[in-house]
Design a protein around this motif. Structure first.
Motif, short mmCIF file in Angstrom:
data_model
loop_
_atom_site.label_atom_id
_atom_site.label_comp_id
_atom_site.label_asym_id
_atom_site.label_seq_id
_atom_site.Cartn_x
_atom_site.Cartn_y
_atom_site.Cartn_z
N THR B 38 0.84 -1.20 0.00
CA THR B 38 0.00 0.00 0.00
C THR B 38 0.88 1.25 0.00
OG1 THR B 38 -1.63 -1.19 1.31
CG2 THR B 38 -1.89 1.18 1.18
N ILE B 39 1.89 1.24 0.87
CA ILE B 39 2.77 2.41 0.95
C ILE B 39 3.48 2.62 -0.39
CG2 ILE B 39 4.89 3.31 2.01
CD1 ILE B 39 3.93 2.00 4.62
N ALA B 40 3.99 1.52 -0.96
CA ALA B 40 4.70 1.62 -2.23
C ALA B 40 3.80 2.22 -3.30
CB ALA B 40 5.19 0.23 -2.65
N PHE B 41 2.56 1.71 -3.36
CA PHE B 41 1.61 2.19 -4.37
C PHE B 41 1.34 3.68 -4.18
CE2 PHE B 41 -2.69 3.16 -5.76
CZ PHE B 41 -2.62 2.77 -7.08
N ALA B 42 1.11 4.08 -2.91
CA ALA B 42 0.79 5.48 -2.62
C ALA B 42 1.93 6.40 -3.02
CB ALA B 42 0.48 5.63 -1.13
N VAL B 43 3.15 5.96 -2.72
CA VAL B 43 4.31 6.80 -3.04
C VAL B 43 4.44 6.98 -4.56
CG1 VAL B 43 6.85 6.84 -3.05
CG2 VAL B 43 5.59 6.31 -0.93
N VAL B 44 4.30 5.87 -5.29
CA VAL B 44 4.41 5.93 -6.75
C VAL B 44 3.32 6.85 -7.32
CG1 VAL B 44 4.16 4.61 -8.89
CG2 VAL B 44 5.55 3.71 -7.01
N TRP B 46 1.63 9.20 -5.86
CA TRP B 46 1.86 10.57 -5.42
C TRP B 46 2.88 11.27 -6.32
CZ3 TRP B 46 -0.51 13.90 -2.55
CH2 TRP B 46 0.16 14.99 -1.97
N PHE B 47 4.02 10.61 -6.52
CA PHE B 47 5.07 11.25 -7.32
C PHE B 47 4.68 11.36 -8.78
CE2 PHE B 47 7.71 10.49 -3.59
CZ PHE B 47 8.30 11.73 -3.50
N THR B 48 3.90 10.36 -9.29
CA THR B 48 3.47 10.42 -10.68
C THR B 48 2.59 11.65 -10.90
OG1 THR B 48 3.41 8.03 -10.61
CG2 THR B 48 2.46 9.08 -12.55
N ILE B 49 1.64 11.86 -9.99
CA ILE B 49 0.73 12.99 -10.16
C ILE B 49 1.47 14.31 -9.95
CG2 ILE B 49 -1.29 14.14 -9.18
CD1 ILE B 49 -2.38 11.31 -8.56
N LEU B 50 2.31 14.34 -8.91
CA LEU B 50 3.02 15.59 -8.61
C LEU B 50 3.96 16.00 -9.74
CD1 LEU B 50 3.95 15.65 -4.84
CD2 LEU B 50 1.97 16.56 -6.06
N SER B 51 4.46 15.00 -10.49
CA SER B 51 5.44 15.34 -11.51
C SER B 51 4.81 15.73 -12.84
CB SER B 51 6.40 14.17 -11.71
OG SER B 51 5.67 13.07 -12.21
N THR B 52 3.42 15.65 -12.91
CA THR B 52 2.79 16.07 -14.17
C THR B 52 2.98 17.57 -14.34
OG1 THR B 52 0.69 16.22 -13.02
CG2 THR B 52 1.07 14.23 -14.29
N PRO B 53 3.09 18.02 -15.61
CA PRO B 53 3.37 19.45 -15.82
C PRO B 53 2.26 20.36 -15.30
CG PRO B 53 3.04 18.29 -17.92
CD PRO B 53 3.09 17.26 -16.86
N GLY B 54 0.98 19.92 -15.38
CA GLY B 54 -0.12 20.83 -15.00
C GLY B 54 -0.55 20.73 -13.56
N TRP B 55 0.18 19.93 -12.74
CA TRP B 55 -0.29 19.65 -11.39
C TRP B 55 -0.58 20.90 -10.58
CZ3 TRP B 55 -3.00 17.19 -8.27
CH2 TRP B 55 -2.86 17.36 -6.89
N GLU B 56 0.32 21.88 -10.65
CA GLU B 56 0.15 23.06 -9.80
C GLU B 56 -1.16 23.79 -10.11
OE1 GLU B 56 3.20 25.66 -8.93
OE2 GLU B 56 4.26 24.05 -7.87
#
Lengths: 247, 290
Positions: B38-44, B46-56
């Motif tokens: 669960t933790i591994a999935f959440a971390v992946v 999280w970082f996938t979404i945060l690293s998208t160009p339009g996230w902010e």
């Protein structure tokens, strides 16, 4: 012994399912405190006969008299008649969503409109008699087959019926549990309940019944006291049937 | 799930103790694996979404705490309207669907017209989109200018439309439940002298309801969400309130807020039914379920 009066009288009952005749002219009289056993092969019409008596199956011809009243008359209220007759089924048919006690008191409370306390007092008395008082608050699916069938017997007796119909009440039980149910029925017979039962338990019919009726292909082939019917049957078909069973 | 036997009078054998220790180790291992994955999935994620160009920009316009706080009073007021509508709609659906289901299971040629009518009703309202029923009821019936009904608010007509549509669905579920109760149960009830109606009420319906509880819950949750559709009639419910706030602040957060509130609304009921059905099963059945 009190004077015997006629409880049930069947006159020339006929019944077919589609083109298959199941009952072909049955005449039978049952007097009070009598235990009548219906024997015969599967398909001989025993269960159908019991169901017609309780009006669960309409007859094609003939008359059914309960204490002299023609209950096969369509103007008679079937529910009122059924309330006077107790039935115990082969497969128990207990209500799984109700406790043992609620199963037993359902009819007294909702058909006879007795107060809950009164119905439950009577229900507990019956459960006590039948040895299930400690199971009163259990649900049927948590009981053994024999306990379930005894509950069904208590349910049928809760409204003090004039007549008790037992439809192969031990057929769904293993040999060990058959005994406890038969003991319960024996007790009822001794206490004076009027009973008509379809059964495959020949030894039991011989011991408990006052009158044995051998049904064969929709007709009464032979009837009489158990000693006579089982030891000196007059019809060759009865002899044949008994030979297969008592062998 | 393993339950320790209740019989404490006799100490368990070496063999059984060994089995229990093994089961405990198995359980501990399963839990550990679940936590790590669960933790591994959440971390992946999280970082996938945060690293998208339009996230902010997405974060600003959909997940703004400020906008949520500002929209809160209006949206929660709207949700209160949803809850009230839901309350009356559930009562209405319970009554109408029970009637429909009962009518459809009546036997005998005498009841043919009733049966046909009920069948026609369910066909019509199951087929018709809810939003069209809402328009027809919400704008059509007031147009008749009936005495006394002319000035009813939009939420009143919305409730009626919901009842009309959902009764059709729920009655079919109930009918399936009624027909799934074995005929021998009716036979036993009738043999005791209970009439048709009492047999239905005391023996058939309690068993039917239990069999279809999950399906009923499904319809309940679906209706809970569809209550939001009354906004098309102009009622200011949570959805309409969110729309107003969104338009005022040029920020979509109020929609997210309203959506989350609907989810929270559904949760207690879902848990409650899970708990209730499990309790019934334990109480009425013996042994474990494989």
């Amino acid at each position: 012994m009190s004077a015997r009066e006629t409880v049930l009288q069947l006159r020339d009952i006929h019944k077919s399912f589609g083109d298959t005749p199941v009952l072909r002219g049955i005449d039978l009289t049952v007097t009070s405190h009598q235990v009548v056993a219906l024997i015969g092969a599967s398909g001989s019409g025993k269960s159908t006969l019991l169901r017609t008596i309780n009006l669960l199956e309409p007859i094609d011809d003939g008359q059914i008299l309960l204490r002299g009243e023609d209950i096969s008359d369509p103007r008679v209220k079937a529910d009122a008649v059924r309330a006077r007759i107790g039935v115990v089924f082969q497969a128990f048919n207990l209500f799984p969503h109700l406790t043992v006690l609620d199963n037993v008191t359902l009819a007294s409370r909702h058909v006879f409109r007795r107060a809950r306390a009164e119905a439950e007092a009577r229900g507990m008395e019956l459960l006590e008699q039948i040895g299930l008082a400690d199971k009163a608050t259990e649900y049927p699916d948590r009981l053994s087959g024999g306990q379930q069938q005894r509950t069904a017997i208590a349910r049928a007796l809760a409204t003090d019926p004039e007549l008790l119909l037992l439809d192969e009440v031990t057929s769904a039980l293993d040999p060990e549990l058959v005994g406890e149910v038969l003991d319960a029925v024996r007790q009822l017979g001794e206490s004076g309940t009027t009973i008509v039962m379809a059964t495959h338990e020949m030894a039991f019919a011989r011991d408990v019944a006052d009158h044995v009726v051998f049904l064969d292909r929709g007709v009464i082939e032979e009837e009489g006291p158990p000693a006579k019917l089982f030891w000196t049957p007059s019809s060759p078909r009865t002899r044949e049937f008994l030979a297969r069973f008592l062998a | 799930m393993t339950r320790e036997p209740r019989d404490t009078a006799r100490p368990p054998s070496e063999l059984e103790l060994g089995r229990r220790a093994f089961r405990r180790r198995q359980t501990a291992r399963s839990v550990a694996i679940a936590v790590v994955s669960t933790i591994a999935f959440a971390v992946v994620a999280w970082f996938t979404i945060l690293s998208t160009p339009g996230w902010e920009r997405v974060q600003e316009s959909f997940f703004s705490i400020d906008a949520a706080v500002k929209a809160w009073p209006r949206v929660i007021d709207g949700l209160w309207l949803n809850i009230r509508v839901l309350f009356f709609a559930v009562i209405g659906v319970a009554i109408v669907s029970l009637l429909l289901a009962t009518v459809r299971t009546l036997r005998g040629p005498v009841f043919f017209p009733l049966r046909a009518l009920a069948a026609g009703y369910t066909d019509l309202f199951r087929g018709m989109p809810l939003i069209i029923v809402l328009y027809l009821v919400g704008f059509g019936i007031p147009g008749l200018r009936l005495e006394g009904l002319g000035r009813m608010p939009a939420e009143f007509w919305g409730t009626i439309a919901l009842i009309l549509t959902y009764s059709a669905y729920v009655s079919e579920v109930l009918r399936a439940g009624i027909e799934s109760v074995h005929p021998s149960q009716r036979l036993a009830a009738r043999s005791l002298g209970l009439g048709y109606a009492k047999t239905l009420r005391l023996v058939v319906l309690p068993q039917a309801a239990r069999k279809v509880t999950p399906a009923l819950m499904n319809d309940f949750v679906a209706m809970q969400k569809d209550v939001g559709l009354i906004s098309v009639l102009g009622a200011v419910d949570a959805v309409r309130a969110a729309q107003i706030e969104t338009a005022a602040a040029f920020n979509f957060t109020p929609y997210v807020l309203a959506g989350l509130l609907f989810v929270l609304l559904a949760l207690p009921m879902i848990r409650l039914t899970d708990w209730y059905t499990a309790r019934m099963r334990v109480r009425e059945q013996m042994g474990s379920i494989v």
